[in-house]
Design a protein around this motif. Structure first.
Motif, PDB file in Angstrom:
ATOM      1  N   LYS A 149       0.829  -1.210   0.000  1.00 55.14           N
ATOM      2  CA  LYS A 149       0.000   0.000   0.000  1.00 55.14           C
ATOM      3  C   LYS A 149       0.862   1.258   0.000  1.00 55.14           C
ATOM      4  O   LYS A 149       0.653   2.167  -0.809  1.00 55.14           O
ATOM      5  CB  LYS A 149      -0.928  -0.006   1.214  1.00 55.14           C
ATOM      6  N   TYR A 150       1.862   1.295   0.884  1.00 57.55           N
ATOM      7  CA  TYR A 150       2.676   2.509   0.988  1.00 57.55           C
ATOM      8  C   TYR A 150       3.660   2.653  -0.180  1.00 57.55           C
ATOM      9  O   TYR A 150       3.961   3.771  -0.612  1.00 57.55           O
ATOM     10  CB  TYR A 150       3.394   2.546   2.333  1.00 57.55           C
ATOM     11  N   PHE A 165       1.581   4.043  -2.866  1.00 61.53           N
ATOM     12  CA  PHE A 165       1.281   5.456  -2.618  1.00 61.53           C
ATOM     13  C   PHE A 165       2.462   6.337  -3.016  1.00 61.53           C
ATOM     14  O   PHE A 165       2.295   7.346  -3.712  1.00 61.53           O
ATOM     15  CB  PHE A 165       0.950   5.679  -1.136  1.00 61.53           C
ATOM     16  N   CYS A 174      -2.887   7.128  -5.705  1.00 59.65           N
ATOM     17  CA  CYS A 174      -2.688   7.572  -4.318  1.00 59.65           C
ATOM     18  C   CYS A 174      -3.943   7.364  -3.477  1.00 59.65           C
ATOM     19  O   CYS A 174      -3.886   6.799  -2.370  1.00 59.65           O
ATOM     20  CB  CYS A 174      -2.291   9.054  -4.290  1.00 59.65           C
ATOM     21  N   ILE A 181      -4.136   4.643  -0.355  1.00 62.10           N
ATOM     22  CA  ILE A 181      -4.184   5.118   1.027  1.00 62.10           C
ATOM     23  C   ILE A 181      -5.554   4.883   1.662  1.00 62.10           C
ATOM     24  O   ILE A 181      -5.665   4.639   2.863  1.00 62.10           O
ATOM     25  CB  ILE A 181      -3.785   6.611   1.098  1.00 62.10           C
ATOM     26  N   ARG A 182      -6.621   4.936   0.835  1.00 63.31           N
ATOM     27  CA  ARG A 182      -7.982   4.725   1.359  1.00 63.31           C
ATOM     28  C   ARG A 182      -8.411   3.268   1.246  1.00 63.31           C
ATOM     29  O   ARG A 182      -9.481   2.895   1.726  1.00 63.31           O
ATOM     30  CB  ARG A 182      -8.974   5.618   0.612  1.00 63.31           C
TER      31      ARG A 182
END
Length: 255
Positions: free
Chosen positions: A19-20, A23, A82, A86-87
C-alpha cells in the motif's frame, strides 16, 4: 492457531508495505503530471511573448499539447493510485488498474504499428512525399508548414539535399526558384559582412543555402535521444506491469 495468526499478521504487513509503496510511486507520478501540466499551461498563457514563438512553429505548438495531454494523464493516474492505495478503495484501485491496462495496450499497439509501418520512415518515402506535397510558402498547409519549421529549426534543405526539389510540386508553383526560402542560410541585416542575399540562395547558389539534408540532420540530432527514449519506454512498460500487479494484489488483499 498461533501459526495462523502469525501468517495473518505477515499478510497484513505485506499488504501494508504494498500500500505505501504504491502510494509513494503514484505520488511521484502525480508530481510529474503536475509539473508537465504547469509547463504546458505556462507556455500557452505566458505574457512575455514565448506563446507567439510557439504558435509560429507547428512542431512546438503540437508539442505543447502533447505535454498537456501527458501531464493530464499522469496527474489523473497518480491521483487515482494515491487515493486508491491510502484509502484502500476497491473501486479506485480497479479504475486505476483499468486505466494503466488501457495505456499499456495503447503503447503496445503503437509499438506494433511502428514496426509494421517502419518503411514509411525511409528516405525514399519522405522524398516522394516532399516532391508531391510541399508547396513552399503556403504555411496554412500543415505539411508545408511542418517542413518549413523543420528546415528552419535544423538548418537543412530537402530530405537528402536541395536536389530533392527538382521535378517537385514546389518547382511547378515557383518555376523561378531552385529552393524555398526555408533552405536559405540565416544571415544578419544588409550591410553586415554576414548578410546573405536571399535572391542568390533562391537561384540555387550553394554558398547561400543549407546543403545538408534534413533526414541526416534530424537523425544526427536525435540519435542519442532515440536510444534514451527506447530505454525509457522499456522502463515505463516494466513500471506499468508492476503497478498493475501491485494494484491487483492490494485489491485482492482488501477485505
Amino acid at each position: 492457531m498461533e501459526a495462523s495468526a502469525r501468517g495473518t499478521a505477515m499478510d497484513r504487513d505485506c499488504l501494508s508495505c504494498i500500500k505505501y509503496l504504491m502510494f509513494v510511486f503514484n505520488f511521484l507520478i502525480f508530481l510529474g503530471g503536475s509539473f508537465l501540466l504547469g509547463v504546458g499551461v505556462w507556455v500557452l498563457v505566458d505574457p512575455t511573448g514565448f506563446k507567439e514563438i510557439v504558435a509560429a512553429n507547428p512542431l512546438l505548438f503540437t508539442g505543447v499539447y502533447i505535454i498537456l495531454a501527458m501531464g493530464g494523464m499522469l496527474f489523473l493516474l497518480g491521483f487515482l493510485g494515491c487515493c486508491g492505495a491510502i484509502r484502500e478503495n476497491k473501486c479506485l484501485l480497479m479504475f486505476f488498474f483499468m486505466l494503466i491496462l488501457v495505456i499499456f495496450l495503447a503503447e503496445l499497439a503503437a509499438a506494433i504499428l511502428a514496426f509494421i509501418f517502419r518503411e514509411h520512415l525511409t528516405r525514399e518515402y519522405f522524398t516522394k512525399e516532399l516532391k508531391r506535397h510541399y508547396q513552399g510558402y503556403n504555411n496554412t498547409d500543415v505539411f508545408t508548414g511542418t517542413w518549413n519549421a523543420i528546415m528552419n529549426t535544423f538548418d537543412c534543405c530537402g530530405v537528402n539535399s536541395p536536389v530533392d526539389f527538382e521535378e517537385s510540386l514546389f518547382r511547378l508553383i515557383n518555376p523561378n526558384e531552385m529552393v524555398p526560402a526555408a533552405c536559405c542560410r540565416r544571415g544578419s541585416q544588409p550591410g553586415d559582412s554576414a548578410y546573405i542575399p536571399q535572391e542568390e540562395c533562391l537561384m540555387g547558389n550553394m554558398l547561400f543555402r543549407n546543403n545538408k539534408g534534413c533526414y541526416s540532420a534530424v537523425v544526427d540530432y536525435f540519435e542519442l535521444y532515440i536510444y534514451v527514449a527506447g530505454a525509457l519506454a522499456i522502463v515505463v512498460l516494466t513500471i506499468e506491469l508492476f503497478a498493475m500487479v501491485f494494484a491487483m494484489c492490494l485489491f485482492r488483499g482488501i477485505q
